[in-house]
Write a protein that holds these residues in place. Sequence first.
Motif, short mmCIF file in Angstrom:
data_model
loop_
_atom_site.label_atom_id
_atom_site.label_comp_id
_atom_site.label_asym_id
_atom_site.label_seq_id
_atom_site.Cartn_x
_atom_site.Cartn_y
_atom_site.Cartn_z
N PHE A 10 0.84 -1.21 0.00
CA PHE A 10 0.00 0.00 0.00
C PHE A 10 0.87 1.26 0.00
O PHE A 10 0.60 2.21 -0.73
N LEU A 11 1.93 1.26 0.81
CA LEU A 11 2.78 2.44 0.90
C LEU A 11 3.50 2.71 -0.42
O LEU A 11 3.89 3.85 -0.70
N GLN A 12 3.69 1.68 -1.24
CA GLN A 12 4.35 1.88 -2.53
C GLN A 12 3.36 2.13 -3.66
O GLN A 12 3.77 2.34 -4.80
N SER A 13 2.06 2.13 -3.35
CA SER A 13 1.04 2.22 -4.40
C SER A 13 0.90 3.60 -5.00
O SER A 13 0.39 3.77 -6.11
N ASN A 14 1.33 4.62 -4.25
CA ASN A 14 1.18 6.00 -4.71
C ASN A 14 2.41 6.76 -4.24
O ASN A 14 2.81 6.64 -3.08
N PRO A 15 3.04 7.54 -5.13
CA PRO A 15 4.28 8.24 -4.74
C PRO A 15 4.12 9.11 -3.50
O PRO A 15 5.08 9.34 -2.77
N GLY A 16 2.91 9.63 -3.24
CA GLY A 16 2.72 10.53 -2.11
C GLY A 16 2.40 9.84 -0.80
O GLY A 16 2.41 10.47 0.26
N VAL A 17 2.11 8.53 -0.86
CA VAL A 17 1.65 7.84 0.35
C VAL A 17 2.79 7.66 1.35
O VAL A 17 2.69 8.03 2.52
N ALA A 18 3.90 7.05 0.89
CA ALA A 18 4.99 6.74 1.82
C ALA A 18 5.54 7.98 2.50
O ALA A 18 5.86 7.96 3.69
N SER A 19 5.60 9.10 1.78
CA SER A 19 6.16 10.32 2.37
C SER A 19 5.25 10.90 3.43
O SER A 19 5.70 11.67 4.29
N ARG A 20 3.95 10.59 3.38
CA ARG A 20 3.02 11.11 4.38
C ARG A 20 3.03 10.28 5.66
O ARG A 20 2.50 10.68 6.68
N PHE A 21 3.62 9.07 5.59
CA PHE A 21 3.64 8.17 6.75
C PHE A 21 5.10 7.81 7.04
O PHE A 21 5.58 6.73 6.69
N PRO A 22 5.82 8.70 7.74
CA PRO A 22 7.25 8.48 7.93
C PRO A 22 7.59 7.44 8.99
O PRO A 22 8.74 7.02 9.08
N LYS A 23 6.63 7.03 9.79
CA LYS A 23 6.95 6.15 10.92
C LYS A 23 5.99 4.97 10.97
O LYS A 23 4.77 5.14 10.79
N THR A 24 6.53 3.79 11.23
CA THR A 24 5.73 2.56 11.32
C THR A 24 5.91 1.95 12.70
O THR A 24 7.04 1.80 13.19
#
Length: 681
Positions: A564-578
């Motif tokens: 999911f985090l790789q599905s959209n270029p803007g997604v991963a940058s909005r969620f910096p911490k897991t």
Amino acid sequence: MPSLALPEHLAVLQSTRPHLDVIGSTPWPLPDGWWDTTRAHVQALVDDERVGRRETAWNDWPVGTPHMAIYLLVLGERLGGWSALLSGTEPTFPQKVIADHLPPVSRLGESPVYRYFPSATDWPLRLLDHAGRDPEARLDALEASVDALAVFDDVEPFAARRDALRGIFERVMDDRELRRLHAFSPYADLARLWRQDLLTDDERAVLPELGGWADTFSWSVAGFTVVHDHLASMLERSQTSDQVLASIALADGRTALPAAAAVALGRERADAVNADMADRQASFDKQVWLSSTRDWVARGLLRGEIDVCRTWLASTSQTAVSLAGLPGAPVASASPSLVDFIQDVEETYTARSSRARNPLLEDFARRVKPVRHPVPGRPMRLRDSDETEDEETDDLLPDAVEIGDPQGELARLVGLEPVKVQVRRLEAEARADQLRAEAGMPDSGRSRHLVFTGNPGTAKTTVARLLARTYAQLGLLSRGHLVEVSRMDLVGEYIGQTAPKVRKVFEKASGGVLFIDEAYALMPADSHRDFGAEAVATLIKLMEDRRDEVVVVVAGYPAEMHRFLQSNPGVASRFPKTLVFDDYSDDELLTILRGMATEQGFVLADGVEDRIRALLPHPRPAGFGNGRFVRNVFEEAASIQAERVVALDAPTPQDIRTITPQDVPGDLPVAPERPRPGMYL
């Protein structure tokens, strides 16, 4: 407005016990018999002829009024603060002290709060002024002034100013030169001595008005600035202290600060306030500002910050009446309503056992089905006659939650040690950001959106809820609630439905945490014609535009969340911490089981835990339910126990409470392989 509990030192505000509330300090419950003792004390002072009576009428005071009665009224009005706000059961406390000597036309009407401020800075010298030029009468007046202060010896909110004033009088009487000056100097010189030279720095700190009106404003605005900036750091959509000063001046009809205020503020700050006033003068609406300020303070009350809000109200009121009167004495100001504040405190902190039912609403729900209205410009969807209409209604906004002790609750959760460390670190980062901002450092721009990965039943939703309350406790979120949604809440069936659904959910989560479970279902791996992409794009934009209002947490299985985090270029940058939620160990699951049993009043007999331990799979299968698995086992055991107990002829209380090994199911159905996300999952 949800109800909170008053802190212990303010609990008397909700009682019927007589109490004096000087807003900004701790309320004072009147001791039993205090009024009777005080009335006798006042009468003895009034009967003492050392300071005489009025020889002419003055305002509402007739000829023959004892000067001491008027002086006691002045002390009652001034000792609570240079501009005191009196509330509680005794808002007319100063008048009540001299009730036997007060002209009927001077009596105040019913009001939950009164504001008292002086018209002259030499009010402590009132009895010396009445003594005229007679040296002996002046010295008597000094002694009588100290005697008058004794009436208020046990009034705790008056202590600091009372003791400071008594110290000044006693210093004068103990010093030969000061006694001579007070006995023989012209009164104007005496008043100037008090204003300029007599007081120590500590005495000026608690009696600022004795130094003059410019000093009073400077003292007031300094306190207001500190308190306002502190409260503003906790709440969103806050005006700066300078913007509030500009708003107060505009509300009182000024177009610029008076020169005396500019001197007290300093040129740079005064210029900034004047510039803000000039920019907003044409569009400024006093009532809109007062209403929005009331709402802002009420949000502080909802955060549980009642002490800060009380101090803010007192310091803002002092600043407003001082500013309104400059360069002269303070005058009434259009500052935030004191009555509104008292009402908001009552509504926020008055506990109610239940909310009133609305029979009309119940009747409406029985008779009317919700109707789906067409969107203008879009054709209605046609249905076959046997197709059932979806009965969707707008959800009400959730009530704001009671913040409580979220970090304490987190610490008490079973296991999750790595997650607890991460959440404590998130709290520390938030606190550090606030301290850095107070120190003048630039905004870090830190994103607070998070990814939670792990199997079901590992307390992901619980931790998200505690995180929402933690951020609300810090003032980063205004409400601290959690809104939990899934794909069906965000993705529409037809063109044009998805973005409004996402915006609606985001609005519902405003001030709290939006928790999206199985977020990967928004972007199915095997679908290229799906509205999930629109939902994700809308979500990303809202996360950026309203980053200070909502924290978004996306959750799900680790592998799928990575996709999911790789599905959209803007997604991963909005969620910096897991945050990774590991499966519980056997011992941790049994600890959870014991908690469930205790909560429901059951006792686990010897052997029960061994039977349940045997049911725990090793290794854990994909999608293992963790806490949910244990709950299912417990509920199944309770069901089997119920069947066994009701078959007994005369079950004892111990029989009814005890789950035995024979109640534990021999096995549970094997959990099916977790479904892969699809378009309609």
